[in-house]
Design an enzyme around this catalytic site. Structure first.
Site, PDB file in Angstrom:
ATOM      1  CD  GLU A 252      -2.844  -1.260   0.283  1.00  0.00           C
ATOM      2  OE1 GLU A 252      -3.062  -0.247  -0.432  1.00  0.00           O
ATOM      3  OE2 GLU A 252      -3.424  -2.332   0.112  1.00  0.00           O
ATOM      4  CB  CYS A 286      -1.473   6.947   1.453  1.00  0.00           C
ATOM      5  SG  CYS A 286      -2.548   5.671   2.069  1.00  0.00           S
TER       6      CYS A 286
END
Ligand code: SIN
Length: 478
Positions: A252, A286
């Site tokens: 990720e 993010c």
């Protein structure tokens, strides 16, 4: 920090059920700069010990029934929720986010444990019709093996549970390396897992700096999977280090989310969504909106409305009531934000919000008008409370801007035109799209990106597949 249960603040790493206390890794409170405590800077040898412990523990763990593993996970879930206040205090002390957000993160983190406790009982294989009459073929699901879990500082609880819970549900065992900025949350979670009855060696937590631990984890042939959340640069490096032993990877990585507001959007909803997406955790996520693209007809009203909301944000220590944005994680984070702002001003952006005089560890939340593709903040993740507004005229232009990045994690857009909703949503090159919402994160929806934003999905039904192998079992002579 006043904890109801001081035993949750663990000054020790955890290997094979043994708590190992030693100095070497100081951990600081980003709001005050005070040292919270010191933990071991675990060595490569200790990492190998943890891997060996996880390998031994896996024999018994995978042999348990799925229902037994599910029950233990449910007990862990209850203990996490039952200790919300202490976990939130620890999280805010080492990470800085406001206590209200920390409490939210505890609930978010716990939701993965419950979800994967439920999914543990639905790990089904299948029977495949055989091409031969005297044969049967079964496709069985098996745990991948010992997993290395490397997690970031921005969500010190949720990024661990999102990886560890599906792994445990699948029958894998874990060597966890939390960020060296935020290890105490991981240790508190591990303590609660012990109390829940999860056996020694099933979850090991190594504290310390990343180099020695990372090298030992990636080179070990016993570790069959690595799951990492963090930067694209480090993700690519870990992938390289894992290549010789061909580990399964879940990565990720970084994002550069566009947040697109079309002329026909509900203005108030778009401003609310932008606040949620941009300023959660002070912009240190993010999936944060990194570039806000606004169509000309709604541009001025959106900028004015967003600026008014941002001016009303309270910045200060996360422990203070009513604070919306805490300190940034460290001086390097502040330096990057300052560099992006300086570059944007030099290339013609203007500040719309009122400047504040803040202590060095805080970043001023700012709305910038006149953002351009040439600016650093258009191509790099700022990871801070900066909302740059890019003006556009046509849908084609918005799509080119939105997709014009190597990253492909999240994107958001606001429109009331249903045809555009499908057309634009399908054309976005990302793993997650928010249509008329600024919030994408929950346990039931697949989380992950495409392009330079990584590999694999977390949460949801997909999340457990990342920890499972499929074995084809052929029965002949029937
Ligand atoms: C992240 O920023 O790494 C995760 C954010 C989320 O789970 O919403």
């Amino acid at each position: 920090m006043k904890l109801q249960d001081p035993d949750l603040f663990r000054d020790a790493a955890l290997i094979d059920g043994r708590w190992i206390a030693r100095t070497g890794l100081p951990v600081t409170d980003p709001a005050t700069g005070d040292t919270l405590g010191e933990l071991p800077d675990c060595t490569a040898d200790e990492t190998r010990e943890a891997i060996a412990a996880a390998e031994r523990a896996m024999v018994g763990w995978r042999a348990r029934t799925h229902a037994e593993r599910a029950d233990l996970l449910m007990e862990w879930y209850r203990l996490i929720l039952g200790n919300t206040e202490d976990l939130a205090q620890i999280l805010t002390a080492e990470q800085g986010k406001p206590l209200s957000e920390s409490r939210g993160e505890v609930a978010y983190g716990a939701s993965f444990v419950r979800w994967f406790a439920e999914e543990a009982r639905r790990i089904n294989g299948k029977i495949i019709p055989s091409p031969a009459r005297d044969k049967k073929i079964f496709a069985m699901k098996e745990p991948v093996g010992v997993c290395a879990i490397v997690t970031p500082w921005n969500f010190p609880i949720a990024m661990i549970t999102r990886k560890v819970a599906p792994g445990l549900a699948a029958g894998c065992t874990m060597v966890v390396k939390p960020s060296d900025f935020t290890p105490y949350s991981a240790l508190a979670l591990a303590r609660l897992a012990e109390r829940a009855g999860i056996p020694a060696g099933v979850i090991n937590v190594l504290t310390g700096r990343p180099e020695a631990i990372g090298a030992a984890l990636t080179e070990s042939p016993v570790v069959r999977k690595l799951s990492f959340t963090g930067s694209t640069r480090v993700g690519a490096l870990l992938a390289q280090q894992c290549a010789p032993t061909l580990k399964r990877l879940s990565l990720e990585l970084g994002g550069n989310a566009p947040f697109v507001v079309f002329d026909d959007a509900d203005l108030d909803a778009a401003i609310e969504g932008a606040m949620q997406s941009k300023f959660r955790n002070g912009g240190q996520t993010c999936v944060c909106a990194n570039r806000i693209l606004v169509q000309s007809g709604i541009h001025d009203a959106f900028v004015a409305g967003l600026a008014a909301r941002v001016d009303a944000l309270r910045v200060g220590p996360g422990t203070e009531d009513g604070v919306d944005i805490g300190p940034m994680i460290n001086a390097a984070a502040i330096d990057k934000i300052d560099a992006h702002l300086a570059d944007a001003f030099e290339l013609g952006a203007s500040r719309v919000t009122k400047p504040r005089d803040l202590p060095a560890q805080y970043a001023d939340p700012v709305v910038l008008a006149g953002a351009k593709a040439a600016m650093r903040l258009a191509s790099e993740e700022t990871f801070g409370p900066v909302a740059p507004i890019f003006r556009f005229d046509t849908e084609e232009e918005a799509l080119t801007l939105a997709n014009g990045t190597p990253f492909g994690l999240a994107a958001y857009f606001y429109t009331r035109d249903m045809a555009r909703a499908f057309r634009f949503g399908e054309a976005l090159e990302v793993g997650m799209v928010g249509l008329n919402t600024g919030v994408l994160s929950n346990e039931v929806s697949p989380f992950g990106g495409v392009k330079a934003s990584g590999l694999g999905r977390e949460g949801a039904q997909e999340g457990i597949e990342e920890y499972l192998e499929t074995k084809a079992l052929h029965f002949g002579g029937l």
